[in-house]
Design a protein around this motif. Structure first.
Motif, PDB file in Angstrom:
ATOM      1  N   VAL A 103      -2.146  -7.391  21.158  1.00  0.00           N
ATOM      2  CA  VAL A 103      -2.436  -6.341  20.182  1.00  0.00           C
ATOM      3  C   VAL A 103      -1.155  -5.622  19.762  1.00  0.00           C
ATOM      4  CG1 VAL A 103      -3.741  -4.209  19.756  1.00  0.00           C
ATOM      5  CG2 VAL A 103      -4.717  -6.005  21.210  1.00  0.00           C
ATOM      6  N   GLN A 104      -0.958  -5.566  18.452  1.00  0.00           N
ATOM      7  CA  GLN A 104       0.134  -4.782  17.876  1.00  0.00           C
ATOM      8  C   GLN A 104      -0.474  -3.477  17.368  1.00  0.00           C
ATOM      9  OE1 GLN A 104       1.827  -6.208  14.195  1.00  0.00           O
ATOM     10  NE2 GLN A 104       3.811  -5.291  14.667  1.00  0.00           N
ATOM     11  N   SER A 105       0.105  -2.350  17.766  1.00  0.00           N
ATOM     12  CA  SER A 105      -0.353  -1.031  17.350  1.00  0.00           C
ATOM     13  C   SER A 105       0.712  -0.413  16.458  1.00  0.00           C
ATOM     14  CB  SER A 105      -0.573  -0.136  18.567  1.00  0.00           C
ATOM     15  OG  SER A 105      -1.468  -0.716  19.466  1.00  0.00           O
ATOM     16  N   LEU A 106       0.290   0.098  15.310  1.00  0.00           N
ATOM     17  CA  LEU A 106       1.217   0.673  14.348  1.00  0.00           C
ATOM     18  C   LEU A 106       0.737   2.024  13.852  1.00  0.00           C
ATOM     19  CD1 LEU A 106       0.868  -2.672  12.956  1.00  0.00           C
ATOM     20  CD2 LEU A 106       3.199  -1.862  12.726  1.00  0.00           C
ATOM     21  N   LEU A 107       1.666   2.956  13.714  1.00  0.00           N
ATOM     22  CA  LEU A 107       1.390   4.242  13.105  1.00  0.00           C
ATOM     23  C   LEU A 107       2.141   4.259  11.775  1.00  0.00           C
ATOM     24  CD1 LEU A 107       0.025   6.997  13.409  1.00  0.00           C
ATOM     25  CD2 LEU A 107       2.103   7.805  14.533  1.00  0.00           C
ATOM     26  N   LEU A 108       1.378   4.431  10.684  1.00  0.00           N
ATOM     27  CA  LEU A 108       1.916   4.308   9.335  1.00  0.00           C
ATOM     28  C   LEU A 108       1.768   5.617   8.576  1.00  0.00           C
ATOM     29  CD1 LEU A 108      -0.053   1.041   8.613  1.00  0.00           C
ATOM     30  CD2 LEU A 108       2.353   1.112   9.217  1.00  0.00           C
ATOM     31  N   PHE A 109       2.668   5.842   7.614  1.00  0.00           N
ATOM     32  CA  PHE A 109       2.529   6.974   6.714  1.00  0.00           C
ATOM     33  C   PHE A 109       2.916   6.541   5.306  1.00  0.00           C
ATOM     34  CE2 PHE A 109       6.894   6.997   8.055  1.00  0.00           C
ATOM     35  CZ  PHE A 109       7.621   7.422   6.961  1.00  0.00           C
ATOM     36  N   SER A 110       2.471   7.315   4.315  1.00  0.00           N
ATOM     37  CA  SER A 110       2.794   6.943   2.925  1.00  0.00           C
ATOM     38  C   SER A 110       3.852   7.849   2.369  1.00  0.00           C
ATOM     39  CB  SER A 110       1.543   6.987   2.046  1.00  0.00           C
ATOM     40  OG  SER A 110       0.961   8.257   2.098  1.00  0.00           O
ATOM     41  N   PHE A 166       0.833  -1.208   0.000  1.00  0.00           N
ATOM     42  CA  PHE A 166       0.000   0.000   0.000  1.00  0.00           C
ATOM     43  C   PHE A 166       0.868   1.259   0.000  1.00  0.00           C
ATOM     44  CE2 PHE A 166      -2.226  -3.427   2.186  1.00  0.00           C
ATOM     45  CZ  PHE A 166      -3.357  -3.521   1.391  1.00  0.00           C
ATOM     46  N   ASN A 167       2.173   1.068  -0.177  1.00  0.00           N
ATOM     47  CA  ASN A 167       3.113   2.180  -0.132  1.00  0.00           C
ATOM     48  C   ASN A 167       3.125   2.850   1.238  1.00  0.00           C
ATOM     49  OD1 ASN A 167       5.173   3.364  -1.487  1.00  0.00           O
ATOM     50  ND2 ASN A 167       3.913   4.918  -2.496  1.00  0.00           N
ATOM     51  N   LEU A 168       2.930   2.048   2.294  1.00  0.00           N
ATOM     52  CA  LEU A 168       2.929   2.549   3.666  1.00  0.00           C
ATOM     53  C   LEU A 168       4.206   2.121   4.372  1.00  0.00           C
ATOM     54  CD1 LEU A 168      -0.741   1.712   4.730  1.00  0.00           C
ATOM     55  CD2 LEU A 168       0.223   4.004   4.423  1.00  0.00           C
ATOM     56  N   GLN A 169       4.701   3.008   5.211  1.00  0.00           N
ATOM     57  CA  GLN A 169       5.869   2.702   6.021  1.00  0.00           C
ATOM     58  C   GLN A 169       5.488   2.818   7.492  1.00  0.00           C
ATOM     59  OE1 GLN A 169       9.106   5.269   4.907  1.00  0.00           O
ATOM     60  NE2 GLN A 169       8.785   4.920   2.733  1.00  0.00           N
ATOM     61  N   VAL A 170       6.098   1.969   8.314  1.00  0.00           N
ATOM     62  CA  VAL A 170       5.845   2.010   9.749  1.00  0.00           C
ATOM     63  C   VAL A 170       6.643   3.169  10.353  1.00  0.00           C
ATOM     64  CG1 VAL A 170       6.055   0.770  11.933  1.00  0.00           C
ATOM     65  CG2 VAL A 170       5.413  -0.474   9.856  1.00  0.00           C
ATOM     66  N   HIS A 171       5.933   4.082  10.993  1.00  0.00           N
ATOM     67  CA  HIS A 171       6.565   5.224  11.665  1.00  0.00           C
ATOM     68  C   HIS A 171       6.871   4.865  13.117  1.00  0.00           C
ATOM     69  CE1 HIS A 171       7.534   9.313  12.685  1.00  0.00           C
ATOM     70  NE2 HIS A 171       6.547   9.391  13.550  1.00  0.00           N
ATOM     71  N   ARG A 172       5.891   4.278  13.800  1.00  0.00           N
ATOM     72  CA  ARG A 172       6.047   3.855  15.192  1.00  0.00           C
ATOM     73  C   ARG A 172       5.242   2.580  15.386  1.00  0.00           C
ATOM     74  NH1 ARG A 172       7.112   8.464  18.870  1.00  0.00           N
ATOM     75  NH2 ARG A 172       8.608   9.680  17.680  1.00  0.00           N
ATOM     76  N   GLU A 173       5.653   1.780  16.359  1.00  0.00           N
ATOM     77  CA  GLU A 173       4.859   0.604  16.698  1.00  0.00           C
ATOM     78  C   GLU A 173       5.098   0.217  18.144  1.00  0.00           C
ATOM     79  OE1 GLU A 173       6.067  -3.347  15.032  1.00  0.00           O
ATOM     80  OE2 GLU A 173       7.527  -2.131  13.936  1.00  0.00           O
ATOM     81  N   THR A 174       4.095  -0.460  18.699  1.00  0.00           N
ATOM     82  CA  THR A 174       4.183  -0.963  20.061  1.00  0.00           C
ATOM     83  C   THR A 174       3.294  -2.196  20.159  1.00  0.00           C
ATOM     84  OG1 THR A 174       4.030  -0.367  22.401  1.00  0.00           O
ATOM     85  CG2 THR A 174       2.311   0.497  20.972  1.00  0.00           C
ATOM     86  N   THR A 175       3.545  -3.010  21.172  1.00  0.00           N
ATOM     87  CA  THR A 175       2.735  -4.199  21.401  1.00  0.00           C
ATOM     88  C   THR A 175       2.287  -4.200  22.856  1.00  0.00           C
ATOM     89  OG1 THR A 175       3.976  -5.411  19.742  1.00  0.00           O
ATOM     90  CG2 THR A 175       2.700  -6.720  21.276  1.00  0.00           C
ATOM     91  N   ALA A 176       1.011  -4.503  23.061  1.00  0.00           N
ATOM     92  CA  ALA A 176       0.459  -4.636  24.413  1.00  0.00           C
ATOM     93  C   ALA A 176      -0.407  -5.886  24.419  1.00  0.00           C
ATOM     94  CB  ALA A 176      -0.364  -3.407  24.784  1.00  0.00           C
ATOM     95  N   GLY A 177       0.022  -6.907  25.146  1.00  0.00           N
ATOM     96  CA  GLY A 177      -0.725  -8.158  25.190  1.00  0.00           C
ATOM     97  C   GLY A 177      -0.785  -8.791  23.814  1.00  0.00           C
TER      98      GLY A 177
END
Length: 183
Positions: free
Chosen positions: A176-183, A163-174
């Protein structure tokens, strides 16, 4: 119902507690994860047009509004969850909230205006994330320079480069993986 409370972390409605519907699979983003996310986004949220797809409890969208988003469109299919959202929007006097009680895919097919920030937290283990991203990008719903925050199962493998997205930040809790993406 006692456990069905969420707290707004920051902004105009900081510390306000809100009830959310008892709906199977509904899991509001935990306080600590929301705090981290909105620390990441502190410069992007004010004035942003946001989409909270699969809004559920509305935790992400209401937090964005509390912190100065210009508009948040919250899309929630489940009638009980949508009713609780409607009640919370009224309780807060959230004039810049737009609630859409409809299927996420139907909504995305109709929407024509882009978003600065998109929150995606689809029901887990239903393989909805990539099809949603397909429609978002086919309809150009992420504005240039926009960001996507998403939650997925820790075991999920998603090819964001497709999707032409790159991971800017990520974290994991339990689980669940949380990701902040930008193009």
């Amino acid at each position: 119902m006692k456990n069905n409370l969420l707290r707004i972390i920051g902004g105009e409605w900081r510390s306000r507690k809100l009830r959310f519907a008892d709906v199977p699979g509904l899991r509001p983003t935990p306080d600590r994860v929301r705090e981290t996310l909105f620390n990441w986004l502190q410069m992007q949220v004010p004035g942003a047009r946001c989409l909270d797809l699969f809004a559920g409890s509305g935790a992400l969208g209401l937090e964005a509004l509390s912190r100065g988003a210009s508009e948040v469109v919250m899309v929630e299919k489940h009638p009980a969850a949508a009713k609780a959202l409607r009640d919370n929007i009224a309780l807060l006097g959230a004039q810049h909230a737009v609630l859409v009680n409809d299927d996420a895919f139907r909504y995305l097919q109709r929407e024509t205006e882009g978003f600065d920030l998109i929150f995606l937290d689809p029901p887990f283990r239903k393989n909805l994330l990539e099809p949603v991203l397909d429609v978002l990008f086919a309809n150009t719903l992420l504005k240039p320079g926009g960001m996507i925050y998403l939650e997925q199962e820790t075991e999920a493998v998603t090819d964001f480069s497709r999707f032409n997205l790159q991971v800017h930040r990520e974290t994991t809790a339990g689980q669940v993986q949380s990701l902040l993406l930008f193009s």
